[in-house]
Every structure is written in structure tokens, then in C-alpha cells.
Design an enzyme around this catalytic site. Structure first.
Site, PDB file in Angstrom:
ATOM      1  N   GLU A  46       0.865  -1.182   0.000  1.00  0.00           N
ATOM      2  CA  GLU A  46       0.000   0.000   0.000  1.00  0.00           C
ATOM      3  C   GLU A  46       0.896   1.226   0.000  1.00  0.00           C
ATOM      4  OE1 GLU A  46      -2.453   0.563   3.539  1.00  0.00           O
ATOM      5  OE2 GLU A  46      -3.723   1.960   2.430  1.00  0.00           O
ATOM      6  N   CYS A 257      -6.469   1.023   3.260  1.00  0.00           N
ATOM      7  CA  CYS A 257      -7.445   2.113   3.232  1.00  0.00           C
ATOM      8  C   CYS A 257      -7.341   2.928   1.947  1.00  0.00           C
ATOM      9  CB  CYS A 257      -7.259   3.015   4.446  1.00  0.00           C
ATOM     10  SG  CYS A 257      -7.700   2.177   5.972  1.00  0.00           S
ATOM     11  N   ASN A 387     -12.091  -3.290   1.452  1.00  0.00           N
ATOM     12  CA  ASN A 387     -11.016  -3.373   2.440  1.00  0.00           C
ATOM     13  C   ASN A 387     -11.551  -3.009   3.810  1.00  0.00           C
ATOM     14  OD1 ASN A 387      -8.102  -3.254   3.400  1.00  0.00           O
ATOM     15  ND2 ASN A 387      -8.807  -1.183   3.885  1.00  0.00           N
ATOM     16  N   GLU A 388     -11.735  -3.980   4.645  1.00  0.00           N
ATOM     17  CA  GLU A 388     -12.150  -3.828   6.052  1.00  0.00           C
ATOM     18  C   GLU A 388     -13.199  -2.733   6.266  1.00  0.00           C
ATOM     19  OE1 GLU A 388      -8.240  -3.096   8.130  1.00  0.00           O
ATOM     20  OE2 GLU A 388      -8.945  -1.028   8.264  1.00  0.00           O
TER      21      GLU A 388
HETATM   22  O1  AHR Z   1      -1.790  -1.349   6.981  1.00  0.00           O
HETATM   23  C1  AHR Z   1      -2.200  -0.087   7.382  1.00  0.00           C
HETATM   24  C2  AHR Z   1      -3.710   0.054   7.398  1.00  0.00           C
HETATM   25  O2  AHR Z   1      -4.249  -0.798   8.358  1.00  0.00           O
HETATM   26  C3  AHR Z   1      -4.422  -0.336   6.134  1.00  0.00           C
HETATM   27  O3  AHR Z   1      -4.463   0.678   5.203  1.00  0.00           O
HETATM   28  C4  AHR Z   1      -5.798  -0.661   6.616  1.00  0.00           C
HETATM   29  O4  AHR Z   1      -6.420  -1.617   5.798  1.00  0.00           O
HETATM   30  C5  AHR Z   1      -5.587  -1.118   8.030  1.00  0.00           C
HETATM   31  O5  AHR Z   1      -6.419  -0.478   8.913  1.00  0.00           O
END
Ligand code: AHR
Length: 659
Positions: A46, A257, A387-388
Site C-alpha cells: 500500500e 485504506c 477493504n475492512e
Molecule cells: O496497513 C495499514 C492500514 O491498516 C491499512 O491501510 C488498513 O487496511 C488497516 O487499517
């Protein structure tokens, strides 16, 4: 939770699976074995902590397209990280314009008016009006290395503008120089190569107009010719090599995120990240900086191919992050959903990604991939949706629409759902409920925890129901980069291997973090412009991934199971036939485990042992990058032997079964 409450059923099921897999596995003569996922250990990338821009993406200039803005940081503007210069008593003007840009996706450019080039009496040195770029805290150059410069310029005055472009030290000493004149009143791309005369870690790029007139400039870029595999618009070789060395089976991208973004306008839209760099859509990075999209979908897929990892892209589930605009402070109420009337177009965008990756060159999106330089398909097999996210009715409705559409058009793609940001709780339960209802093949779990949690939850997946979705542990880490954190992760990872029939994939997070530009403190590799620091956590991940197997064996290593500081696993790699033992001791004392290899017909007694051990507080730093690194050496094994595991250690023993 239904899933956990089903543990009895799960255990029965697991025994059955063990029996079935033992009877069909490659190692047919060996009892107590089961097939495990060949894609178990991979990477999660990321653009957080300046991982891409200023990090893995090898671009040396910062704010190359004059698109920095106060929406990213209140003190930023289109000329951030550029300085206006007018050496030699010269004078002129600088402005930022938006009329007729190089491309509408890239609206800002700079205009220099060179009114007077000073050649005053007694002045020695370059004279002119120009700009200089400071890079990401300086530009690293190495003697004899070549650097590719490119820029778009539009001559606004009648006569050509002469440009002198150089790499200089902070004191103004020239390290490389090139000269050219503009030749068009339209936007035109100019390129040159600069060869550095000496090593210097904080150079600046100076662009000086040395004749009177007016010139517009944009997308000013400087790349080392030596990128990873010499790819144009490529990656920083030392960082990319560290990742390649891990032999990851997959790479998840672009987040995190970053996928769902801070507000709907900030969602990661893959189409904005392909094509010529001047046509890509830069945007605010939700981690508080600027995202050029220079390391976009093409570069990501190419990197996966270059290192033999499967791509695992994640698309937004058509909702934004629940913490959009920093609303985590009031409990994460910032999730916004794409209006239903936009959903068909959005779903088409997701389907187009699959066509872009896998379609023939005769398809509309396959043709774009070919145009970018890759006619062969990229062989996409996995796709994550979301994503979460906070599991709201809005999320569920949109997730289902995307999921149903992709499943129906591309049943060959393995889809991955999501289950919130924690290892348990409301979103976790709801995410799994949706997965069970829709029969989503794989569910992404995330958790960042204390090392003791990993030690205490080593058996988490033993209890999972083998009848439902598989697990992708997409983000996990223990809070910290000390040896004890890494050893706790190793213990937990033996549990992932033991459950490799249901845990399909796992990736530590986050991956990269630039020193002084870090938003998330627990990371796998730290770096600055010159040095990379693999953490003990990196070495644990690498050892598991490099020494991955595809068959798991129970009852090979015996340990005191009441002692939670001990963990172990045994796998075999069907390609090489090698047996791999992993033994973890998360305590202050040496502890002995017993190994019994009598279920294997043939073993070569000359084995190889790799040990990572030390003080629990040890960590690697920029000034001491190798305080905690594994050591490898020869090791003699027999069919049965005792292994005294050193205090706070992770050991891998690799045993050949073929001559
Ligand atoms: O890995 C850092 C963050 O942690 C990511 O962007 C998110 O998916 C999680 O909350």
C-alpha cells in the site's frame, strides 16, 4: 460466533479432511499429511509511509507535475518542493497556469518568463531564470550512473528558449549537465540523459532558461536508468530486490485504506493509474501526502510478473472509508456509498479491470494493455472486493452487486470478501455472515495485535469450519519491530501453515516505511533515500515464504504443548521433495523439541539450518541494519533427533529427500 461455535463440527471435518488429503496427496505413503495452499505467503503493498512516491517508485523529483495542493497538506501548493531561481542578476517571473494543459487529467503547469539574463560585469557562473527541484529530501546520484530526464515544454514566445539542465550539489557544484532549445509552440516532450560525475546523496535538479522569452513546463521527471529489471517508469532496485528475495506467492495492491479512500472522490479508480504518466490522475493520498499514480496498475502487474508473484488487486466496494475525513474520532461515521444509479458504470469498471488484465489484444481493454507494452495476458486469478469496511446495509448491497456481476461473468476469478478491521467484533461477524450467505470463496481478515495475542491465538484457525469460505489473512502484525515481535509472528505463522488447508493466503502489513515519513510505526522494511533496513519481521516472513511447502505433516515435531512459548510445523515442497521444519521458542530459555522423521522413507542427513535469534529487544536500525539477521549453516540430521531451540529463536531446518 457461528463459525467458532462450530468448532466440534470443524474438528470432525478436519479429521476427515486430513484423512482424505492424506490419501490423495503427493506424499501418498505418508500418514498424517494434508495439502496446503501453494499461495500461502505473499505481500501486501500500500502507498502508506511514502512507500510508492518517494519510495519504491524510482521517480527522483517531487511534485513533478505541479499538482501538489493545500487539500493534501495545508502548506502545500503547486510549487511546493520547487524553488524559483534567478542567478547572475537575472530577473523574470514564475506562475502556475491551467489554460491548455498537457492533458486535462493533469491541469497545472508552470510558466517562466525570462525577462533578463544577467551577464553583469564580474559575475561568473550560470545566469538565467529557472526552477530547481529538491527531490524527496534530495536526489541520490552515483558516479558514472545515467539519469533519464524528460519534460513537457511549450514555447510561449516567438523565439526558442535555451534551457540548461543540471544536477548540482547543495553548494552549486555541477554533477551533470545537458542543454537544449525549445522547438515548438505546442506541448512537446524533451528527453536527455545525465551522467553523474560523483556520488552525492542530496543533489538538486536545476532548470535554467538562459535566453529571453516565455516557456510553459510540466511533468518534469528524472529516473535512474538502473531501475528494477531496467523497466522504464520503474522501481527502486534495492527495495524491489528485497521484495523479490522473499519469493512472495502473491502481491495485494493498492491497499489498505487507500483502496476505499477518504470520501467517494478519493476511491482508488484503476483506470486513473494506467497509460502515459502525464495522463494519469494524481490525487490526495489518504495517509496525508500526494499520490502521483506513477506506480499504477501496469507497474504493479509488471512487478508481479517480474518476481513470479500472482497479482491480487483489490477494488473498492463502492463505499468510502468509514473514517473518511478523520471521522474515526467520532466512531467512524464517514462511510459514503456510491449512488445506486452509478453502480452499473462502476461494476463495468471492475469487469474492465479483468479484461485489461486477462483479455485478448482484440478486446477493448486487452488492447490498452498491449499498447502499454504487454500483449500477453497477466493471468489474473484473484480479485478482492473492499477493504475492512464497516459492514452497513449500503456496503452489503453494493458488495453483493459487484460480487454477483463478477462471479457471473468471470467464474474463473477467485473473489475475496472482507470482514472489518479487527479479529472479532461486529464487523467481523457481519462480514463472515455475508460471506457465508453468498458463498464468497475467500474472506480477508485484518488484525494488528500485541505479540502475546499471537502466542495465545496460535490455534485460532484450527477451530475454523472447513465447510465454508477460506481465509486470506490480508493484514496482520504484532505491534513492534523488535525480535520478540518477529518471533511471536513466527509462532503464529506455524499455525497458518498447520491450517494451510483453510488459510489460503497471508500477508504482513504494512510493507514499507520511509524514515521520517512514516504514518504507521510497525512495518516490514524501513528505508531512507540510500539505505534499506529489513526488520526481524522481514526475515521471519522471508523464511516462511522461501521455505514454503505444499503438504503439511502433523506429528513430526513433538513439543510440550502446554508450554505456549513453543510452536512448530513441518511441511514438504513437492517440487524439490525437501522437508522443512520450523521451530519457534518465544522464551528466555533454551527448550528442546523432538523431531521424528521416520514417516519419510528417505532423508539426506546433510541438512541446512537457518536461525534467527537474539535478545527480545533487538531491532535493526538505519545505523545498524544487521543487528538481527538470520544465520545459515550446515546441520546434520537423523531420522530422530532432539533440537535444543535457543532462547527467543526461530529455526528453519531444510532436509533433502532426493540426491
Ligand atoms: O496497513 C495499514 C492500514 O491498516 C491499512 O491501510 C488498513 O487496511 C488497516 O487499517
Amino acid at each position: 460466533m457461528k463459525r467458532m461455535a462450530n468448532s466440534l463440527k470443524a474438528t470432525v471435518c478436519m479429521v476427515f479432511l486430513l484423512f482424505v488429503s492424506a490419501s490423495i496427496s503427493v506424499a501418498q505413503t505418508v500418514k498424517g499429511s494434508k495439502k496446503i495452499s501453494p499461495d500461502l505467503f505473499g505481500l501486501f503493498f500500500e502507498d502508506i509511509n511514502y512507500s510508492a512516491d518517494g519510495g519504491l517508485y524510482a521517480e527522483l523529483l517531487q511534485n513533478r507535475s505541479f499538482e501538489y495542493s493545500p487539500t493534501e497538506r495545508k502548506e502545500w501548493h503547486p510549487l511546493s518542493f520547487w524553488e524559483y531561481i534567478s542567478p547572475g542578476y537575472s530577473y523574470g517571473k514564475i506562475s502556475v497556469e491551467t489554460t491548455s494543459p498537457v492533458h486535462p487529467n493533469n491541469p497545472h503547469y508552470t510558466v517562466l518568463t525570462i525577462e533578463h539574463v544577467g551577464n553583469e560585469v564580474g559575475y561568473v557562473g550560470d545566469a538565467g531564470v529557472g526552477i530547481k527541484n529538491l527531490g524527496y529530501e534530495g536526489i541520490v546520484v552515483r558516479a558514472g550512473e545515467k539519469y533519464d530526464l524528460s519534460l513537457f515544454a511549450r514555447q510561449l514566445s516567438a523565439s526558442p528558449i535555451s534551457l540548461k539542465i543540471s544536477l548540482e550539489t547543495t553548494a552549486g557544484k555541477k554533477l551533470a549537465e545537458t542543454n537544449f532549445s525549445t522547438s515548438s509552440g505546442e506541448w512537446k516532450k524533451y528527453t536527455a540523459s545525465l551522467t553523474a560525475s560523483e556520488n552525492y546523496d542530496s543533489a538538486q535538479l536545476v532548470i535554467l532558461g538562459t535566453s529571453k522569452g516565455e516557456i510553459a513546463m510540466d511533468v518534469i521527471s528524472l529516473f535512474p536508468q538502473k531501475t528494477f529489471k531496467n523497466r522504464p517508469n520503474g522501481l527502486r532496485p534495492d527495495l524491489a530486490q528485497l521484495l523479490a528475495d522473499m519469493n512472495p506467492k502473491f502481491i495485494r495492491f493498492p491497499g489498505g485504506c487507500l483502496v476505499h479512500g477518504s470520501g467517494l472522490g478519493n476511491m482508488y479508480r484503476w483506470k486513473n493509474t494506467i497509460g502515459p504518466i502525464e495522463q494519469r490522475v494524481a490525487q490526495k493520498n489518504l495517509w496525508g501526502y500526494h499520490q502521483t499514480a506513477g506506480l499504477g496498475y501496469y507497474e504493479y502487474f509488471q512487478f508481479c510478473e517480474d518476481i513470479g508473484a500472482k497479482p491480487l488487486p483489490v477494488v473498492p466496494a463502492a463505499v468510502s472509508c468509514q473514517n473518511s475525513g478523520g471521522t474515526w474520532r467520532i466512531g467512524g461515521t464517514g462511510q459514503r456509498a456510491l449512488p445506486m444509479e452509478e453502480m452499473q458504470d462502476y461494476i463495468q469498471e471492475v469487469l474492465d479491470l479483468i479484461e485489461w488484465a486477462n483479455g485478448p489484444v482484440t478486446s477493448a481493454w486487452g488492447a490498452k494493455r498491449a499498447e502499454a507494452g504487454h500483449p500477453a495476458p497477466f493471468n489474473l486469478q484473484y480479485l478482492g472486493i473492499g477493504n475492512e469496511e464497516k459492514i452497513t446495509p449500503e456496503f452489503e448491497a453494493r458488495f453483493k452487486m459487484i460480487y454477483d456481476a463478477v462471479k457471473s461473468k468471470h467464474p474463473e476469478i477467485i473473489l475475496i470478501g472482507t470482514s472489518g478491521p479487527f479479529h472479532s467484533g461486529e464487523d467481523f461477524e457481519k462480514g463472515w455472515t455475508i460471506a457465508n450467505k453468498l458463498e464468497v470463496p475467500v474472506v480477508d481478515e485484518h488484525y494488528y495485535v500485541q505479540p502475546e495475542w499471537l502466542i495465545g491465538n496460535h490455534y485460532r484457525y484450527d477451530k475454523y469450519n472447513r465447510d465454508s469460505s477460506q481465509v486470506y489473512l490480508g493484514e496482520y502484525a504484532s505491534w513492534g519491530n523488535k525480535l520478540r515481535n518477529a518471533i511471536a509472528e513466527a509462532a503464529f505463522m506455524t499455525g497458518l501453515e498447520r491450517n494451510g488447508d483453510i488459510v489460503k493466503m497471508a500477508s504482513y502489513a504494512p510493507l514499507l516505511a520511509k524514515d521520517k515519513f512514516t504514518q504507521w510505526r510497525t512495518d516490514m522494511i524501513f528505508f531512507n533515500n540510500v539505505t534499506a533496513v529489513p526488520t526481524p519481521n522481514y526475515y521471519v516472513q522471508k523464511l516462511f515464504s522461501v521455505h514454503q511447502g505444499d503438504t503439511y505433516f502433523s506429528n513430526v515435531i513433538t513439543r510440550d504443548t502446554k508450554d505456549s512459548s513453543l510452536a512448530a510445523s513441518c511441511v514438504q515442497d513437492s517440487k524439490t521433495g525437501d522437508i522443512i521444519l520450523k521451530l519457534v521458542n518465544y522464551s528466555k530459555d533454551t527448550k528442546t523439541m523432538k523431531v521424528n522423521l521416520s514417516k519419510f522413507k528417505k532423508i539426506n542427513t546433510a541438512a541446512e539450518k537457518t536461525v534467527l535469534t537474539g535478545n527480545g529487544d533487538d531491532e535493526n536500525t538505519l545505523s545498524k541494519t544487521d543487528k538481527t539477521i538470520p544465520s545459515t549453516g550446515a546441520f546434520t540430521v537423523s531420522k530422530t533427533f532432539d533440537y535444543p531451540a535457543p532462547p527467543m529463536s526461530f529455526t528453519v531446518i531444510r532436509i533433502k529427500t532426493k540426491p
